[in-house]
Scaffold this active site. Structure first.
Site, PDB file in Angstrom:
ATOM      1  CD  GLU A 313      12.575  50.671 -13.528  1.00 43.35           C
ATOM      2  OE1 GLU A 313      13.496  51.357 -13.964  1.00 43.35           O
ATOM      3  OE2 GLU A 313      12.182  49.639 -14.100  1.00 43.35           O
TER       4      GLU A 313
HETATM    5  C1  TNX Z   1      16.142  49.090 -14.840  1.00 43.25           C
HETATM    6  S1  TNX Z   1      16.732  47.316 -12.543  1.00 43.25           S
HETATM    7  C2  TNX Z   1      15.149  48.169 -14.587  1.00 43.25           C
HETATM    8  C3  TNX Z   1      14.772  47.198 -15.632  1.00 43.25           C
HETATM    9  C4  TNX Z   1      15.455  47.495 -16.933  1.00 43.25           C
HETATM   10  C5  TNX Z   1      16.901  47.832 -16.681  1.00 43.25           C
HETATM   11  C6  TNX Z   1      17.693  48.042 -17.933  1.00 43.25           C
HETATM   12  C7  TNX Z   1      15.319  47.446 -12.342  1.00 43.25           C
HETATM   13  C8  TNX Z   1      14.887  47.007 -11.058  1.00 43.25           C
HETATM   14  N1  TNX Z   1      14.592  47.965 -13.340  1.00 43.25           N
HETATM   15  O1  TNX Z   1      13.383  47.170 -15.784  1.00 43.25           O
HETATM   16  O2  TNX Z   1      15.366  46.368 -17.742  1.00 43.25           O
HETATM   17  O3  TNX Z   1      16.970  48.990 -15.899  1.00 43.25           O
HETATM   18  O4  TNX Z   1      19.037  48.244 -17.665  1.00 43.25           O
END
Ligand code: TNX
Length: 500
Positions: A313
């Site tokens: 992300e």
């Molecule tokens: C996605 S999973 C994210 C996290 C969040 C999570 C909450 C991932 C690699 N990134 O930063 O905490 O969703 O469900």
């Protein structure tokens, strides 16, 4: 006192994850009491204290460990034996971690070719403890031959959004051991806080150790704390995988070290729960030295072979700069002699063969993951709809998120790891990991309630061959196991899908 589940279902061996072979043999349980002792010599001796400690806790009395076997009844014998055999008779030989448990009227014997197998057998033994009508305890008579399907069976805990302390982590390591898991992945850094002391960069914890979501209390692990957590894990056969999330999810780092921002002015702390806005800058001179210092220090305090570098992300980074930053990170991991683990986004960068890519969002196109696997990467499966145990089990649940939908017990159970990534060579599947993010999870009890019983479902997907898995069978076994959580003071979610 007899656990209600155990009393109601004397026919069900409460073994979770499902073993390859298990038979309840006739006869009264092997009595546990004054004569009970653990017999462990040679390489098995390392596992003696774990077994004695756990039996002792269940019995409420000290259980000694001895090197010699005098043949008297009441021994719990741990023995390293050259394979095969523990796999219950397949020709393929035993994968690491295979074991055999035999409990008869005189003694219990755990045999394995390696210490991890003995540790898994010890967890099986623990699940065979039963309360007897006289108020004592015994071990059910049984013959179990077992081996894991996948080598990576993980639990992830986010201590960055909300800090969870070493006592909670130890409780999770106990639960993970009991479910035959062998990795604890600690998400140590994120926008909201930095939770691991880095000697060369003290401001990370001095400044960003203090912050957390909603202005809640922070906290962090010292180098000594991490060492103690790793030792506790190692005793249980669990390798700790520390994660430093780069090049996104870095607001806490930018706040502590303003030189990491292009104008040098830094950023304010962040206590919300949005994702994807923060980033390192490939062209800021301080970036490369920061990545090197942090990863070298964290690698030096990591006993296991893996370093998780996040990579998820980084939504404000162009593909090009993202790839440059991941290359810098990957080079430091290589230099430190560790194996890189990263979230699925890192599959777009160039990775050393043997690197591990962790899938989380299977709504995305995963062809880059399959391509990376064909170039030698291996894949950990954490599809959010199945294994994100921070997702609410049902709408209206008091804590948890729901961006991936709700994840009820059966959702966490009924899925096949080999089917998640289209075109993935089956041999590229390293294993399965459950994830607990903690934007909304503040307390130990909330952590445990989100994990139990759904972690048991994911653990069975990770351990048991598909032909051994069936929902009704799992539902009966997990119901028979739940009283042991009550006995241990572990809160859990009474899923309406099971007749507890
Ligand atoms: C996605 S999973 C994210 C996290 C969040 C999570 C909450 C991932 C690699 N990134 O930063 O905490 O969703 O469900």
């Amino acid at each position: 006192m007899s656990g209600p589940g155990a009393a109601a279902r004397p026919d069900v061996l409460p073994l979770v994850p499902a073993p390859r072979r298990a038979v309840a043999t006739p006869g009264d349980p092997l009595h546990l009491g004054a004569a009970t002792r653990v017999v462990a010599a040679g390489g098995a001796a390392a596992v003696g204290p774990l077994v004695a400690g756990r039996l002792g806790a269940r019995l409420g009395r000290e259980v000694p460990v001895r090197a010699d076997d005098d043949g008297r009844p009441g021994a719990v014998v741990l023995r390293l034996v050259p394979g095969p055999a523990a796999d219950g008779g397949t020709d393929a030989g035993d994968p690491p971690g295979a074991y055999r448990v035999t409990v008869d009227g005189a003694r219990a014997v755990v045999e394995a070719a390696d210490a991890d197998g003995l540790r898994h057998g010890a967890a099986t033994l623990d699940q065979l403890v039963v309360r007897t009508p006289d108020g004592g305890a015994g071990l059910r008579r049984a013959e179990v031959a077992d081996a894991p399907r996948f080598g990576w069976r993980g639990l992830h805990l986010d201590v960055a959004r909300h800090f969870h302390d070493a006592a909670t982590v130890r409780a999770l390591l106990d639960v993970a051991w009991s479910l035959r898991l062998n990795r604890l992945h600690l998400h140590l850094t994120d926008d909201q806080g930095w939770r691991i002391e880095v000697p060369s960069r003290p401001r990370l914890t001095e400044v960003s150790g203090a912050t957390a979501v909603d202005g809640d209390p922070g906290g962090f692990f010292t180098v000594a704390d991490l060492a103690a957590i790793q030792a506790y894990g190692a005793e249980r056969g669990i390798t700790v995988v520390p994660e430093i999330d780069l090049p996104g999810h870095v607001n806490a780092a930018l706040h502590a070290y303003p030189e990491l921002t292009p104008d040098g002015a830094g950023v304010p702390p962040y206590t919300g729960i949005e994702v994807g806005f923060s980033r390192l800058h490939a062209d800021v001179p301080a970036t490369a030295a920061f990545v090197r210092d942090v990863l070298a220090d964290v690698a030096a305090m990591t006993e296991g072979p893996y370093l998780h570098v996040g990579g998820d992300e980084a939504l404000t980074l162009e593909a090009d700069e993202y790839a440059r930053l991941v290359a810098i990170v990957a080079e430091e991991v290589r230099r430190a002699g560790k194996t890189l683990v990263g979230w699925q986004e890192v599959a777009r960068a160039r990775l050393a063969p043997g690197s591990l890519v962790q899938v989380w969002d299977d709504r995305e196109d995963l062809s880059a993951v399959a391509d990376a696997a064909r170039r030698g990467a291996r894949v950990i499966l954490s599809p959010a709809r199945r294994t994100y145990l921070d997702q609410k089990p049902h709408a209206g649940f008091p804590v948890g998120l729901d961006w991936a939908g709700t994840v009820e017990l059966r959702d966490a159970y009924e899925w096949e790891p080999a089917d998640v990534v289209p075109g993935l060579p089956p041999a590229a599947v390293a294993g399965v990991e459950a994830a607990l993010w903690t934007e909304t999870i503040r307390t130990r009890d909330e952590v445990l309630t989100m994990l139990l019983p759904r972690l048991a479902a994911v653990a069975e997907v990770a351990w048991s061959e598909p032909g051994r898995r069936s929902w009704p069978d799992f539902a009966a076994r997990v119901a028979a196991l739940a009283p042991t959580w009550d006995e241990a003071g572990l809160p859990w979610y009474r899923s309406p899908q099971v007749d507890w």
